[in-house]
Design a protein around this motif. Structure first.
Motif, PDB file in Angstrom:
ATOM      1  N   THR A 142       0.842  -1.204   0.000  1.00  0.00           N
ATOM      2  CA  THR A 142       0.000   0.000   0.000  1.00  0.00           C
ATOM      3  C   THR A 142       0.876   1.253   0.000  1.00  0.00           C
ATOM      4  O   THR A 142       0.618   2.212  -0.739  1.00  0.00           O
ATOM      5  CB  THR A 142      -0.941  -0.004   1.222  1.00  0.00           C
ATOM      6  OG1 THR A 142      -1.656  -1.241   1.230  1.00  0.00           O
ATOM      7  CG2 THR A 142      -1.920   1.148   1.175  1.00  0.00           C
ATOM      8  N   LEU A 143       1.916   1.237   0.839  1.00  0.00           N
ATOM      9  CA  LEU A 143       2.831   2.392   0.877  1.00  0.00           C
ATOM     10  C   LEU A 143       3.506   2.592  -0.481  1.00  0.00           C
ATOM     11  O   LEU A 143       3.670   3.723  -0.950  1.00  0.00           O
ATOM     12  CB  LEU A 143       3.902   2.182   1.943  1.00  0.00           C
ATOM     13  CG  LEU A 143       3.520   2.557   3.371  1.00  0.00           C
ATOM     14  CD1 LEU A 143       4.566   2.021   4.353  1.00  0.00           C
ATOM     15  CD2 LEU A 143       3.388   4.072   3.526  1.00  0.00           C
ATOM     16  N   ALA A 144       3.895   1.477  -1.110  1.00  0.00           N
ATOM     17  CA  ALA A 144       4.596   1.587  -2.395  1.00  0.00           C
ATOM     18  C   ALA A 144       3.656   2.117  -3.481  1.00  0.00           C
ATOM     19  O   ALA A 144       4.047   2.969  -4.295  1.00  0.00           O
ATOM     20  CB  ALA A 144       5.178   0.228  -2.792  1.00  0.00           C
ATOM     21  N   ILE A 145       2.403   1.633  -3.477  1.00  0.00           N
ATOM     22  CA  ILE A 145       1.430   2.145  -4.463  1.00  0.00           C
ATOM     23  C   ILE A 145       1.228   3.644  -4.241  1.00  0.00           C
ATOM     24  O   ILE A 145       1.178   4.436  -5.189  1.00  0.00           O
ATOM     25  CB  ILE A 145       0.085   1.391  -4.335  1.00  0.00           C
ATOM     26  CG1 ILE A 145       0.235  -0.029  -4.850  1.00  0.00           C
ATOM     27  CG2 ILE A 145      -1.028   2.123  -5.084  1.00  0.00           C
ATOM     28  CD1 ILE A 145      -0.947  -0.936  -4.512  1.00  0.00           C
ATOM     29  N   LEU A 172      14.183   0.939   8.056  1.00  0.00           N
ATOM     30  CA  LEU A 172      14.738   1.147   6.709  1.00  0.00           C
ATOM     31  C   LEU A 172      14.452  -0.045   5.797  1.00  0.00           C
ATOM     32  O   LEU A 172      14.207   0.130   4.596  1.00  0.00           O
ATOM     33  CB  LEU A 172      16.239   1.444   6.786  1.00  0.00           C
ATOM     34  CG  LEU A 172      16.579   2.815   7.383  1.00  0.00           C
ATOM     35  CD1 LEU A 172      18.088   2.980   7.555  1.00  0.00           C
ATOM     36  CD2 LEU A 172      16.039   3.958   6.527  1.00  0.00           C
ATOM     37  N   ASP A 173      14.441  -1.252   6.353  1.00  0.00           N
ATOM     38  CA  ASP A 173      14.082  -2.428   5.537  1.00  0.00           C
ATOM     39  C   ASP A 173      12.705  -2.218   4.906  1.00  0.00           C
ATOM     40  O   ASP A 173      12.447  -2.619   3.784  1.00  0.00           O
ATOM     41  CB  ASP A 173      14.002  -3.687   6.414  1.00  0.00           C
ATOM     42  CG  ASP A 173      15.347  -4.391   6.534  1.00  0.00           C
ATOM     43  OD1 ASP A 173      16.294  -3.980   5.854  1.00  0.00           O
ATOM     44  OD2 ASP A 173      15.420  -5.351   7.319  1.00  0.00           O
ATOM     45  N   LEU A 174      11.817  -1.610   5.678  1.00  0.00           N
ATOM     46  CA  LEU A 174      10.453  -1.390   5.182  1.00  0.00           C
ATOM     47  C   LEU A 174      10.428  -0.214   4.196  1.00  0.00           C
ATOM     48  O   LEU A 174       9.799  -0.285   3.138  1.00  0.00           O
ATOM     49  CB  LEU A 174       9.561  -1.112   6.396  1.00  0.00           C
ATOM     50  CG  LEU A 174       8.061  -1.262   6.253  1.00  0.00           C
ATOM     51  CD1 LEU A 174       7.470  -1.665   7.600  1.00  0.00           C
ATOM     52  CD2 LEU A 174       7.451   0.033   5.797  1.00  0.00           C
ATOM     53  N   PHE A 175      11.136   0.853   4.534  1.00  0.00           N
ATOM     54  CA  PHE A 175      11.035   2.064   3.705  1.00  0.00           C
ATOM     55  C   PHE A 175      11.856   2.046   2.432  1.00  0.00           C
ATOM     56  O   PHE A 175      11.516   2.713   1.461  1.00  0.00           O
ATOM     57  CB  PHE A 175      11.315   3.315   4.547  1.00  0.00           C
ATOM     58  CG  PHE A 175      10.017   3.876   4.993  1.00  0.00           C
ATOM     59  CD1 PHE A 175       9.408   3.407   6.147  1.00  0.00           C
ATOM     60  CD2 PHE A 175       9.319   4.766   4.198  1.00  0.00           C
ATOM     61  CE1 PHE A 175       8.153   3.826   6.497  1.00  0.00           C
ATOM     62  CE2 PHE A 175       8.061   5.188   4.546  1.00  0.00           C
ATOM     63  CZ  PHE A 175       7.479   4.728   5.695  1.00  0.00           C
ATOM     64  N   ARG A 176      12.961   1.283   2.438  1.00  0.00           N
ATOM     65  CA  ARG A 176      13.800   1.288   1.225  1.00  0.00           C
ATOM     66  C   ARG A 176      13.012   0.819   0.007  1.00  0.00           C
ATOM     67  O   ARG A 176      13.177   1.348  -1.093  1.00  0.00           O
ATOM     68  CB  ARG A 176      15.042   0.422   1.453  1.00  0.00           C
ATOM     69  CG  ARG A 176      16.075   1.159   2.269  1.00  0.00           C
ATOM     70  CD  ARG A 176      17.291   0.342   2.575  1.00  0.00           C
ATOM     71  NE  ARG A 176      18.242   1.142   3.346  1.00  0.00           N
ATOM     72  CZ  ARG A 176      19.124   0.644   4.187  1.00  0.00           C
ATOM     73  NH1 ARG A 176      19.198  -0.667   4.377  1.00  0.00           N
ATOM     74  NH2 ARG A 176      19.942   1.450   4.838  1.00  0.00           N
ATOM     75  N   THR A 177      12.147  -0.157   0.189  1.00  0.00           N
ATOM     76  CA  THR A 177      11.328  -0.617  -0.940  1.00  0.00           C
ATOM     77  C   THR A 177      10.479   0.538  -1.465  1.00  0.00           C
ATOM     78  O   THR A 177      10.292   0.698  -2.681  1.00  0.00           O
ATOM     79  CB  THR A 177      10.402  -1.767  -0.473  1.00  0.00           C
ATOM     80  OG1 THR A 177      11.209  -2.780   0.107  1.00  0.00           O
ATOM     81  CG2 THR A 177       9.595  -2.329  -1.616  1.00  0.00           C
ATOM     82  N   VAL A 229      11.135   3.765  -1.261  1.00  0.00           N
ATOM     83  CA  VAL A 229      11.948   4.771  -1.967  1.00  0.00           C
ATOM     84  C   VAL A 229      12.068   4.332  -3.433  1.00  0.00           C
ATOM     85  O   VAL A 229      11.955   5.144  -4.361  1.00  0.00           O
ATOM     86  CB  VAL A 229      13.347   4.936  -1.330  1.00  0.00           C
ATOM     87  CG1 VAL A 229      14.186   5.928  -2.134  1.00  0.00           C
ATOM     88  CG2 VAL A 229      13.243   5.390   0.123  1.00  0.00           C
ATOM     89  N   GLY A 230      12.262   3.023  -3.625  1.00  0.00           N
ATOM     90  CA  GLY A 230      12.276   2.487  -4.989  1.00  0.00           C
ATOM     91  C   GLY A 230      10.973   2.814  -5.700  1.00  0.00           C
ATOM     92  O   GLY A 230      10.963   3.176  -6.882  1.00  0.00           O
ATOM     93  N   TYR A 250       7.768  -4.700  -6.040  1.00  0.00           N
ATOM     94  CA  TYR A 250       6.587  -5.386  -5.526  1.00  0.00           C
ATOM     95  C   TYR A 250       6.909  -6.807  -5.076  1.00  0.00           C
ATOM     96  O   TYR A 250       6.225  -7.343  -4.211  1.00  0.00           O
ATOM     97  CB  TYR A 250       5.436  -5.278  -6.537  1.00  0.00           C
ATOM     98  CG  TYR A 250       4.949  -3.834  -6.581  1.00  0.00           C
ATOM     99  CD1 TYR A 250       4.373  -3.269  -5.446  1.00  0.00           C
ATOM    100  CD2 TYR A 250       5.150  -3.022  -7.674  1.00  0.00           C
ATOM    101  CE1 TYR A 250       3.982  -1.938  -5.425  1.00  0.00           C
ATOM    102  CE2 TYR A 250       4.753  -1.679  -7.658  1.00  0.00           C
ATOM    103  CZ  TYR A 250       4.170  -1.143  -6.535  1.00  0.00           C
ATOM    104  OH  TYR A 250       3.792   0.173  -6.500  1.00  0.00           O
ATOM    105  N   ARG A 251       8.000  -7.392  -5.580  1.00  0.00           N
ATOM    106  CA  ARG A 251       8.478  -8.662  -5.006  1.00  0.00           C
ATOM    107  C   ARG A 251       8.890  -8.441  -3.551  1.00  0.00           C
ATOM    108  O   ARG A 251       8.533  -9.187  -2.649  1.00  0.00           O
ATOM    109  CB  ARG A 251       9.665  -9.184  -5.850  1.00  0.00           C
ATOM    110  CG  ARG A 251      10.206 -10.550  -5.426  1.00  0.00           C
ATOM    111  CD  ARG A 251      11.324 -10.526  -4.384  1.00  0.00           C
ATOM    112  NE  ARG A 251      12.532  -9.855  -4.750  1.00  0.00           N
ATOM    113  CZ  ARG A 251      13.692 -10.473  -5.004  1.00  0.00           C
ATOM    114  NH1 ARG A 251      13.780 -11.775  -4.927  1.00  0.00           N
ATOM    115  NH2 ARG A 251      14.775  -9.774  -5.288  1.00  0.00           N
ATOM    116  N   SER A 252       9.658  -7.356  -3.327  1.00  0.00           N
ATOM    117  CA  SER A 252      10.124  -7.077  -1.963  1.00  0.00           C
ATOM    118  C   SER A 252       8.944  -6.776  -1.035  1.00  0.00           C
ATOM    119  O   SER A 252       8.859  -7.279   0.095  1.00  0.00           O
ATOM    120  CB  SER A 252      11.099  -5.887  -1.995  1.00  0.00           C
ATOM    121  OG  SER A 252      11.469  -5.529  -0.689  1.00  0.00           O
TER     122      SER A 252
END
Ligand code: COS
Length: 397
Positions: free
Chosen positions: A86-89, A254-259, A261-262, A315-317
């Motif tokens: 959801t964050l990435a979208i 950061l593990d969660l947020f780095r994806t 940032v991509g 989206y794999r991550s």
């Protein structure tokens, strides 16, 4: 222009909740965002304008319910747990329309996810519902002048005093520094040397001894500054998780947020490709459109492939973390490193297709060219991520 790619939303990484959220945020970008921006075109050219635009964007995103992506359902969020997809979208869609709108949402997440993941019930209740409503602005204070990539080398100190703590030191490159209401601050509390002797604290703006007034103007203006801590006293309720757990809190966040940032880089790249395609079809040269030249077609083909490969890694991550619940240090590092480097190439290609216009101030691809640059540096520079991925490869499966 502002839609997440409808094709990729059909990928099996997503469920109908993601698709509905993607439609909602794309509709907001089309209908509401221009009013919030008041004609500033998705960006602000000065440091001052960027500060005030972000201060308008956070409550507007909150009112629209879009900051639900940043917290879990029990605090007003969209899903039972923080959901990276959801964050990435959200970031992909916002970045395609406006770098500062993406920044505003991302920072609500980065400054509050440590509390979602490691805070106690009282800390969560005090912060998270207000974050989701866009009523408080948050920040994440990890880096220092001498501790950027080597985060465990930080020198800021947290010394026990009575039942609370006294914080001293300098944090820099802190997004939202001048406008945040709540900071997560990392400092050396001395339980052990290196990474095991760091703790995390929730510090409210206005706490005596916290000065966040020094701004840092950058090539793509956004609120950024330095935070000075001088005998800054906080109570026992400020400690996040356990003393000595701070490095794990920072890395887990950061593990969660780095994806994501991509994902922001992906949004910038998709916008650049949109612009490049429109330009290639419209611009005539030597009696033909640019699109009719094989050189142009080859470039566009390369750009589109970089974009799809980035989306797959992102989206794999996100899916791996959300669905398998695994630590995704390797997957998130790959997604951020690849997508940010790829977006830089895509945007550079778009600038080249625009020729002279591509470097004219105010042109969309010129803005994207400035906006993408910092993403290859913050939250894990590409070189650090190469080392992290290499280390994981050597560790084996
Ligand atoms: N999740 C949970 N714990 C983690 C973790 C993660 N993703 N990554 C590391 N840790 C833990 C490790 O497990 C280790 O604890 P144990 O010894 O108990 O296993 C501890 O933290 C130290 O890990 P490591 O030895 O790998 O730390 P290093 O000091 O070598 O740091 C890098 C490694 C370079 C990866 C780290 O400093 C980093 O990510 N740097 C970039 C920081 C950054 O992004 N800065 C920009 C901030 S802008 S917001």
């Amino acid at each position: 222009m502002t839609h997440a790619d409808p094709e990729h939303l059909h990928w099996p990484f997503f469920d109908d909740g993601h698709r509905a959220y993607a439609r909602e945020i794309a509709a907001w970008c089309a209908r509401e965002l221009p009013q919030v921006e008041r004609g500033e075109g998705g960006h602000a050219d000065t440091d001052e304008a960027a500060h005030t635009l972000v201060q308008r964007l956070v409550p507007a995103l909150g009112r629209a319910g879009l900051l639900r992506a940043c917290v879990a359902a029990e605090h007003g969020g969209a899903r039972d747990a923080i959901d990276v997809r959801t964050l990435a979208i959200a970031r992909e869609t916002l970045a395609r329309a406006s770098g500062l709108a993406d920044f505003a949402l991302a920072m609500q997440g980065l400054g509050s996810v440590p509390v979602s993941l490691f805070g106690n019930a009282a800390q969560q209740r005090a912060l998270l519902p207000a974050v989701a409503r866009g009523e408080v602005i948050t920040a994440f204070a990890l880096s220092e002048p001498e501790a950027g990539s080597d985060a465990a080398a930080m020198q800021a100190t947290a010394v026990r005093s009575g039942d609370g703590w006294v914080l001293n030191g300098t944090k820099t490159w802190i997004s939202n520094a001048g406008i945040a209401d709540s900071f997560v601050v990392f400092a050396r509390s001395g339980e052990a040397s290196g990474a095991k002797g760091i703790s995390a604290f929730i510090v409210r703006a206005g706490t005596p001894g916290l000065d966040a007034s020094v701004r840092i103007p950058v090539i793509a203006p956004h609120p950024l500054g330095t935070v000075r801590l001088t005998d800054c006293r906080v109570g026992p309720e400020a400690l996040l998780g356990e003393a000595g757990q701070g490095f794990r809190i920072a890395m887990g966040t950061l593990d969660l947020f780095r994806t994501t940032v991509g994902a922001a880089a992906l949004g910038f790249a998709r916008r650049a490709l949109d612009e490049a395609v429109a330009r290639a079809k419209a611009r005539r040269m030597f009696g033909r459109t640019l699109a009719e030249y094989q050189l142009t077609q080859a470039r566009l083909g390369e750009m589109a492939t970089l974009i799809d490969a980035s989306a797959l890694l992102i989206y794999r991550s996100a899916w791996t973390r959300d669905v398998l619940g695994k630590r995704v240090t390797r997957e998130a590092s790959m997604a951020k490193m690849y997508a940010t480097e790829a977006a830089q190439q895509v945007i550079d290609g778009a600038v080249q297709l625009f020729g002279g216009l591509g470097v004219v101030r105010g042109n969309t691809v010129e803005r994207l060219y400035r906006e993408i640059r910092a993403l290859r540096i913050y939250e894990g520079a590409s070189e650090v991520l190469q080392l992290v991925i290499g280390g994981k490869v050597l560790e084996g499966p």
